[in-house]
Design an enzyme around this catalytic site. Structure first.
Site, PDB file in Angstrom:
ATOM      1  N   MET A 350       0.849  -1.197   0.000  1.00  0.00           N
ATOM      2  CA  MET A 350       0.000   0.000   0.000  1.00  0.00           C
ATOM      3  C   MET A 350       0.877   1.236   0.000  1.00  0.00           C
ATOM      4  SD  MET A 350      -2.964   1.321  -0.098  1.00  0.00           S
ATOM      5  CE  MET A 350      -3.409   3.046  -0.021  1.00  0.00           C
ATOM      6  N   GLU A 351       0.496   2.209  -0.833  1.00  0.00           N
ATOM      7  CA  GLU A 351       1.349   3.340  -1.159  1.00  0.00           C
ATOM      8  C   GLU A 351       1.233   4.523  -0.228  1.00  0.00           C
ATOM      9  OE1 GLU A 351      -2.488   3.893  -3.667  1.00  0.00           O
ATOM     10  OE2 GLU A 351      -1.219   2.237  -3.028  1.00  0.00           O
ATOM     11  N   ASN A 352       0.731   4.358   1.001  1.00  0.00           N
ATOM     12  CA  ASN A 352       0.534   5.487   1.905  1.00  0.00           C
ATOM     13  C   ASN A 352       1.696   6.476   1.807  1.00  0.00           C
ATOM     14  OD1 ASN A 352      -1.660   3.900   3.171  1.00  0.00           O
ATOM     15  ND2 ASN A 352       0.031   2.732   4.031  1.00  0.00           N
ATOM     16  N   HIS A 384       6.281   0.006  -8.215  1.00  0.00           N
ATOM     17  CA  HIS A 384       4.844   0.306  -8.337  1.00  0.00           C
ATOM     18  C   HIS A 384       4.399   1.264  -7.233  1.00  0.00           C
ATOM     19  CE1 HIS A 384       0.599  -0.841  -9.383  1.00  0.00           C
ATOM     20  NE2 HIS A 384       0.417  -0.441  -8.128  1.00  0.00           N
ATOM     21  N   GLU A 385       4.779   0.952  -5.994  1.00  0.00           N
ATOM     22  CA  GLU A 385       4.348   1.791  -4.879  1.00  0.00           C
ATOM     23  C   GLU A 385       5.020   3.160  -4.918  1.00  0.00           C
ATOM     24  OE1 GLU A 385       1.817   0.713  -3.359  1.00  0.00           O
ATOM     25  OE2 GLU A 385       2.002  -1.246  -4.290  1.00  0.00           O
TER      26      GLU A 385
END
Length: 859
Positions: A350-352, A384-385
């Protein structure tokens, strides 16, 4: 396997495959833009939507003293109102959150677990309103001193009906206190258990995409409603707290019982969406480096950090950041970035913003791993993130229907980033989108406008319609097309593809504007466009000669499937038998995958698909084989084993065609497995080949498994190659006795075993063909000193998935029903859900159904 045949004008195997991946990602990609970032400061008018915030030492019960908690909506007793809409009104726009979060977790603490907190939300009033809507789900709220506070559960709203209206142009502060449960469901704010250095531990983490922020704190939980955040986390002193921004202060406080807690205060965030806020409270170690002023920290279990498992991720993250900064010509706006490897994480990654979270297996690399495929996977995921830090965080979709704008660009640039670390892919230029819409939200039309400007400025590419019209045909309707090609007439027609074709699903008249690349008799032809439901292409009519053939969708550049008429499909099958290399490798894969998919969906007969596999003894590309085996061999192998007609047919049909490619790779594994270290595609597809050969009973494969497993037992330094470790360990145990099984248990409990290693050994122990060992395995799962209690569901599922283990697992669960329910007392439905899940292919008699119903009732 001998030299490869010349491919003429075609792309080579790796470039073609990589190009196909890129183009597929690019088609997903097309992203980014929105409304320009503006600020307008006005006088602040405070609305006290709560009593003064409680003191830091107040417990959950004291925090709500003197205040009434909200009541659920009584349904029809409420008149219709704005709370009936699924989207928030735009009367109030959030500007800033002051968020204080207190997870009540201490080391070794028994459950149940809760968290509490307070939030002050500064809002701008865009139009007069006496009703405030906030998203809130599974939270207790209190403190409404100047409002009636109630819950609209269907839309997940907290509704504040004010005693006086808020005036347009004013700025107000909404104040609420809240409390909620810390679940173990891996979404929202959750608790997870793990083992580190032989000790059981717990941590808290968050996963708020898409709509779980509202389960942690009341908020305007829509992606376009961006704001800044000041975050404070109260936590036990033995833990460290992480959030999106760097910590700027730590202090101490005592609770109502005199227990000491640490208060960590974080710097103000950039303007961002609620789903990107992130929180981690853990007892992890980290390694760090600084890249262009950005402090990068990789966090993980202490033993993983100590053993160097985070080193690779740290070594690539900084260079990837710099590369993307240069590529986009926009600096990364934060001063620190944490990447946290969670032992258990449902989202994968998850890219938080500033606090990215990953499943441990997606971030940690074991230095002793002989294969580079794991490195490549980690590189792709991290890239990707990191791409999301610009595409998604800096520029965000306006609403979830444009989520593909975020994921599309990130999916595309993961390959661009990976190509920088491992030079494999061509690079592209991104134009001007990020600069135009930084800190804002966008919809797809903003992107089409920018692309149309580029198209209009050149003469080389001529489109049949505007960019918007072409792209709307793909993004504003469901699904994708299947093209039906009649080569005697040259007519191509299109319809929506369905996984199950029926008369009912052909009523929709969806039409896409489809670019068609094609070859004729090995020569590339000019691109054509299908912009109607059916269209004749005279240049695509073929003669009766068997040497005259056409293939559509060259190198899988288009997002559609192709249904050739039966005569032409047979002609292509004959061509493959004579000369497989006449058709480019990516199109061989595409042809076979389309045929089996269309057969399974009911568009063509299965015999036509099998015609295309007769040549496979001559197929030397492993990723074509991977496609074949993925279509023919399901994940649940036991279903086919129980089909006494299908299994013998597949065994006879496949084995004689698999032998050449199997022996080629088996010899490499025997002689020089390092030869595969640089071939990513060979590595990721090898296990499917080896696993299928062993499953089909190929004695050489079974012997190979026994040999490699025995060498590992003799000397743990004789590591089994990671890419085939799961299969080798499974059949090593299956072909052995209790000695091999005991070794698997030993390696499961080994101090150096990673979570992936443990998962492999848990699977391998279920592969034994000895019933008494499966009984013992299930009993061990109840003993924490032998197997972690966290893995009991995995053990039961693995055993139940085998032919001889189904009845054994059934009996174990029924005999231990009460003990299992006690174990999962905090999740009362868990055992029932597990029971139905693992027994769905096994429960088929009235008596068994009655047993399930009875156990459900007493559970």
């Amino acid at each position: 396997m001998g030299p490869k045949a010349a491919s003429g004008f075609y792309l080579g195997r790796k470039p073609a495959a990589l190009l196909a991946l890129l183009l597929a990602a690019l088609l997903l990609a097309l992203a980014v833009l929105g409304a320009l970032y503006g600020r307008c400061l006005q006088e602040v008018e405070e609305l006290r939507a709560a009593a003064a915030p409680p003191s830091p030492t107040a417990g959950p019960e004291e925090e709500g003293a003197g205040c009434c908690p909200p009541t659920p909506s009584p349904g029809s007793t409420r008149p219709p109102g704005v709370w009936d809409n699924s989207r928030l009104p735009r009367a109030l726009l959030p500007l800033h959150y002051e968020l204080r979060l207190w997870p009540r977790l201490s080391p070794g603490q028994p459950g149940p677990f809760v968290f509490s907190g307070q939030v002050n939300i500064t809002v701008h009033c865009a139009q007069d309103t006496a009703t405030v809507l906030l998203h809130s789900s599974e939270l207790e709220l209190w403190g409404a001193a100047v409002a009636e506070l109630w819950l609209e559960e269907r839309q997940e709203y907290a509704v504040l009906e004010l005693r006086r209206s808020l005036r347009a142009g004013g700025r107000y502060v909404l104040q609420l206190s809240f409390r909620g449960p810390l679940s173990e469901n891996l979404d929202g704010l959750f608790l997870t258990r793990y083992t580190d250095q032989g000790q059981s531990s717990m941590l808290i983490a968050s996963q708020l995409e898409p709509t779980y922020a509202r389960t942690v704190y009341p908020c305007f939980d829509e992606p376009a409603m961006k704001a800044t955040f000041n975050i404070i986390i109260v936590h036990h002193p033995s833990y460290v707290a992480l959030s999106n921004m760097p910590a700027i202060d730590t202090s101490e406080m005592k609770d109502e019982n005199g227990s000491l807690w640490t208060v960590t205060t974080f710097n103000t965030t950039l303007k961002m969406s609620t789903y990107l806020t992130a929180f981690v409270v853990c007892d992890f170690d980290y390694i760090t480096r600084t890249e262009r002023g950005n402090e990068i920290r990789i966090w993980g279990r202490k033993e993983a950090i100590k053993n160097g498992h985070a080193d690779y991720a740290l070594n690539i993250t900084g260079p990837l950041f710099s590369f993307l900064e240069d590529l986009f010509n926009i600096s990364y706006p934060l001063s620190k970035t944490d990447l946290v490897a969670l032992p258990d994480f449902g989202a994968g990654a998850m890219e938080n913003w500033g606090l990215m979270t990953f499943r441990e297996s997606a971030l940690m690399y074991i230095p002793s791993d002989q294969f580079g495929s794991k490195k490549t996977m980690i590189c792709l995921i991290v890239s990707h993130e990191l791409g999301h830090q610009w595409f998604g965080n800096l520029v965000t979709m306006n609403w979830w229907n444009d989520l593909w704008l975020n994921e599309g660009f990130a999916s595309y640039f993961e390959y661009i980033g990976a190509s920088y670390i491992e030079p494999r892919l061509p690079l592209v230029s991104t134009k001007s989108y990020l600069k135009a819409f930084s800190f804002s939200s966008v919809n797809q039309d903003d992107l089409w406008t920018h692309i149309q400007m580029v198209v209009d400025a050149q003469n080389e590419v001529q489109l049949p319609a505007s960019v918007k019209k072409i792209m709307d045909s793909w993004t504003c309707q469901n699904g994708f097309p299947v093209l039906t090609f009649n080569l005697s007439t040259g007519i191509i027609s299109q319809e929506q593809f369905y996984n199950r074709r029926t008369q009912n699903n052909t009523t929709y008249n969806n039409t896409w504007i489809v670019p068609i690349s094609w070859i004729r008799n090995g020569s590339a032809q000019p691109l054509v466009w299908l912009d109607k439901s059916s269209k004749m292409f005279p240049e695509m009519q073929i003669s009766d000669s068997e040497h005259d053939w056409i293939l559509l969708n060259m190198n899988m550049a288009g997002y559609y499937r192709v249904n050739y008429d039966p005569l032409h499909l047979k002609r292509l099958a004959q061509l493959l038998e004579k000369d497989p290399k006449a058709i480019p490798v990516v199109n061989r894969l595409h042809l076979i995958d389309d045929a089996f998919t269309l057969a399974q969906a009911g568009y063509i007969e299965i015999e036509a698909a099998f015609e295309l596999t007769k040549y496979l003894a001559k197929e030397d590309e492993i990723f074509v084989w991977y496609s074949v085996l993925s279509n023919l061999i399901p994940d649940n192998l036991e279903n086919i084993l129980n089909n006494y007609e299908l299994y013998p047919f597949l065994k006879k049909y496949l084995l004689k065609r698999m032998l050449p490619i199997y022996h080629y790779y088996a010899s490499i594994i025997h002689q020089n497995v390092d030869a595969l270290a640089d071939d990513y595609f060979d590595q990721i597809h090898l296990e499917k080949l080896i696993n299928t050969a062993c499953w089909l009973g190929l004695q050489d494969c079974l012997n190979l498994s026994s040999e490699l497993y025995a060498k590992w037992m003799e000397n743990p330094d004789n590591e089994i190659p990671f890419t085939i470790k799961r299969t080798i360990c499974c059949y090593g145990v299956a072909m052995g006795s209790d000695k091999e099984w005991d070794f698997a248990l030993k390696m499961y409990n080994h101090n150096n075993s990673t979570e992936i290693d443990k998962d492999i050994m848990l699977f391998a122990m279920s592969c034994t063909r000895e019933s008494w060992l499966l009984y013992r395995y299930l009993q061990y799962s109840l003993n924490n000193s032998l197997l972690s209690s966290d893995n009991i569901s995995i053990v039961i599922s693995n055993v139940a998935a085998t032919e001889i283990g189904q009845r054994i697992a059934w009996e174990f669960v029924t005999e231990n029903w009460l003990a299992l329910n006690e174990r999962y007392g905090e999740q009362p439905n868990y055992v029932v859900q597990l029971y139905f899940c693992i027994m769905e292919n096994f429960v088929n008699t009235d008596l068994q159904i009655q047993e399930v119903s009875y156990l459900h009732a007493i559970g």
